[in-house]
Motif scaffolding. Structure first.
Motif, mmCIF file in Angstrom:
data_model
loop_
_atom_site.group_PDB
_atom_site.id
_atom_site.type_symbol
_atom_site.label_atom_id
_atom_site.label_comp_id
_atom_site.label_asym_id
_atom_site.label_seq_id
_atom_site.Cartn_x
_atom_site.Cartn_y
_atom_site.Cartn_z
ATOM 1 N N ALA A 214 29.314 45.675 49.389
ATOM 2 C CA ALA A 214 30.202 45.163 48.774
ATOM 3 C C ALA A 214 31.716 45.420 49.983
ATOM 4 O O ALA A 214 32.664 44.367 49.410
ATOM 5 N N LEU A 222 33.856 42.714 48.044
ATOM 6 C CA LEU A 222 34.404 43.190 46.571
ATOM 7 C C LEU A 222 35.698 44.642 46.343
ATOM 8 O O LEU A 222 35.776 45.162 45.226
ATOM 9 N N ILE A 223 35.273 45.315 48.030
ATOM 10 C CA ILE A 223 36.119 46.537 47.749
ATOM 11 C C ILE A 223 36.706 46.707 49.140
ATOM 12 O O ILE A 223 36.258 45.701 50.243
ATOM 13 N N GLN A 227 38.741 51.844 50.345
ATOM 14 C CA GLN A 227 37.234 52.250 48.433
ATOM 15 C C GLN A 227 36.006 52.716 48.384
ATOM 16 O O GLN A 227 35.955 53.609 49.095
ATOM 17 N N SER A 271 29.784 47.942 39.661
ATOM 18 C CA SER A 271 29.353 46.614 39.750
ATOM 19 C C SER A 271 30.120 45.776 38.905
ATOM 20 O O SER A 271 30.180 44.779 37.711
ATOM 21 N N ARG A 272 30.974 46.758 38.478
ATOM 22 C CA ARG A 272 32.017 45.765 37.285
ATOM 23 C C ARG A 272 33.374 44.668 37.596
ATOM 24 O O ARG A 272 34.342 44.406 36.621
ATOM 25 N N GLY A 273 32.629 44.895 38.885
ATOM 26 C CA GLY A 273 34.219 43.328 39.376
ATOM 27 C C GLY A 273 33.913 41.742 39.023
ATOM 28 O O GLY A 273 32.389 41.531 37.879
ATOM 29 N N ASN A 274 34.480 41.215 38.709
ATOM 30 C CA ASN A 274 34.168 39.583 38.736
ATOM 31 C C ASN A 274 32.807 39.238 39.219
ATOM 32 O O ASN A 274 33.154 37.867 40.269
ATOM 33 N N ARG A 284 30.157 36.900 36.750
ATOM 34 C CA ARG A 284 29.690 37.571 36.356
ATOM 35 C C ARG A 284 29.531 37.453 34.923
ATOM 36 O O ARG A 284 28.056 36.931 34.091
#
Length: 438
Positions: A214, A222-223, A227, A271-274, A284
């Motif tokens: 990520a 992603l992060i 994070q 896993s909540r990202g787009n 997603r």
């Protein structure tokens, strides 16, 4: 459509199948069979077999298993490496020139019972309880089609197949010893190859890699670094201790608890990202590759022609719940993989590099810790270019009978994205060779 039905006294099994349905494999003269083996009381396991397009009388036999746990192998057949594919949004399939039956006799198996077209009683709740039914199905296949006995045999699988592959392989190896000793009645299965792409083998490696990928993958950050550090702290203080408790006690309660702890603190929030967890380049909301085959397998005339007797279920919840109850997801299959590699089986750990959920970083970490005579050399070897006819398709390393391959611009279902490179690696492994560029 003529239905073939046989009863086998030795395996106490019923076989019911149709031949040469003309569905999917349209290459002239190539045989196919699809139908059911009974592997226990009221347990009807679906198989779809395609003869090799070249030299079928000498070609190896390879079984394909999709993961889940509880997902159908029709995914692999229709979306990845079967004889047909749905190209450019078409409603009907056309010939796949990179099908794996270009080289091998392929059998796609829906297990456990209740998955895909399989139907009936399902008492499988773990990889360990699934293995004996797979062994029995292969024994039944040999009894029905004895010309495939003693051929080189391979298992290829993906995703949760990181558990299935080593688990089923190790069960086959132990049954071979029992058959040789005369304590089990059956045929020796000449297991020579195991391939796992984007596998869930050692959960500790996989969960850490969800964080690392990520933060550091080359496609889509992603992060943030901050994070990443926060998640790594959570991983060390919550996830790792829970996994260790599972591995030490082996209890269903500890392993289920580990699964819940690691998923809720790492996998779920990340896993909540787009992005699509199976291909970070995709949004997603737009699952990829397209699932055109689902409508195809819902057509009554297709179902009838292939001899299926139940409504197709891609990834039903029932089998998954049973696996969750034993915490099978949290169990570490690296020690089992060690046994398979040390038994001399040619093993390929490979991954598409745009997948997040079972990504290449986690698979590489696991491959680097396989305990075999070449361990130190393997771990210290750099990744070098993997070429197909001179074109760079990924990077790899190999020592003795263990290979690792990272496939560029490929998602979770790697063979869909890079069919030519995947077929090449598949053939090399089934030829009992380490992978190499061409």
């Amino acid at each position: 459509m003529k239905v073939n039905i046989f009863e086998h006294a030795d395996t106490q099994s019923r076989i019911e199948y149709v031949s040469d349905s003309g569905i999917c494999e349209t290459t002239k003269g190539v045989k196919q069979h699809s139908g059911y083996f009974s592997v226990g009381e009221g347990m009807n396991m679906w198989f779809w077999f395609f003869e090799a397009r070249k030299n079928p009388e000498k070609a190896p036999l390879v079984a394909w298993f999709n993961g889940g746990p509880g997902c159908s192998s029709m995914i692999g057949l229709f979306q990845e490496h079967g004889p047909c594919q749905f190209y450019n949004g078409a409603n009907t399939p056309t010939n796949n020139k990179y099908s794996w039956n270009e080289y091998a006799n392929m059998i796609y198996i829906d297990q456990p019972v209740g998955v895909g077209f399989s139907y009936g009683n399902n008492n499988v709740s773990s990889t360990a309880t699934a293995g004996p039914y797979v062994w029995k199905l292969i024994q039944n296949f040999y009894a029905s089609f004895p010309e495939y006995k003693s051929r080189d045999f391979g298992i290829f699988t993906e995703s949760y197949g990181g558990h299935y592959g080593p688990g089923f392989a190790q069960h086959i190896l132990s049954q071979n010893k029992a058959v040789a000793a005369g304590t089990v009645k059956g045929e020796k299965i000449n297991l020579t190859g195991l391939g796992i792409n984007n596998g869930w083998i050692n959960p500790a490696d996989n969960y850490k890699a969800l964080i690392d990928y990520a933060a550091n993958n080359t496609y889509k950050k992603l992060i943030s670094a901050q994070q990443q550090q926060s998640y790594l702290n959570t991983y060390q203080t919550r996830c790792v201790p829970a996994l260790n408790r599972c591995w030490q006690s082996g209890s269903n309660a500890d392993c289920s608890s580990a699964m819940n702890t690691c998923k809720s603190s790492i996998e779920s929030p990340l896993s909540r990202g787009n992005f699509d967890v199976y291909d970070v380049r995709q949004p997603r909301v737009d699952p990829f590759p397209p699932q055109t085959y689902l409508k195809y397998l819902a057509q009554p005339d297709i179902v009838s022609k292939i001899g299926a007797k139940s409504k197709y279920q891609e990834c039903p919840n029932g089998p998954l719940r049973k696996f969750s109850s034993t915490g099978d997801d949290s169990r570490n299959y690296l020690p089992v993989l060690n046994q398979v590699v040390n038994a001399g089986v040619q093993v390929l750990i490979w991954a598409g590099d745009t997948d997040w959920i079972c990504n290449w970083m986690g698979n590489l970490a696991t491959a680097n810790t396989v305990d075999f005579p070449g361990k130190a050399k393997f771990a210290s070897s750099p990744l070098i270019p993997y070429t197909v006819n001179g074109k760079k398709k990924g990077e790899f390393k190999a020592v003795d009978n263990l290979s690792f391959l990272n496939v560029y611009e490929a998602g979770h279902e790697a063979a869909y994205y890079q069919p030519e490179a995947s077929l090449q690696a598949f053939i090399q492994t089934m030829q009992k060779k380490a992978v190499f560029g061409t």
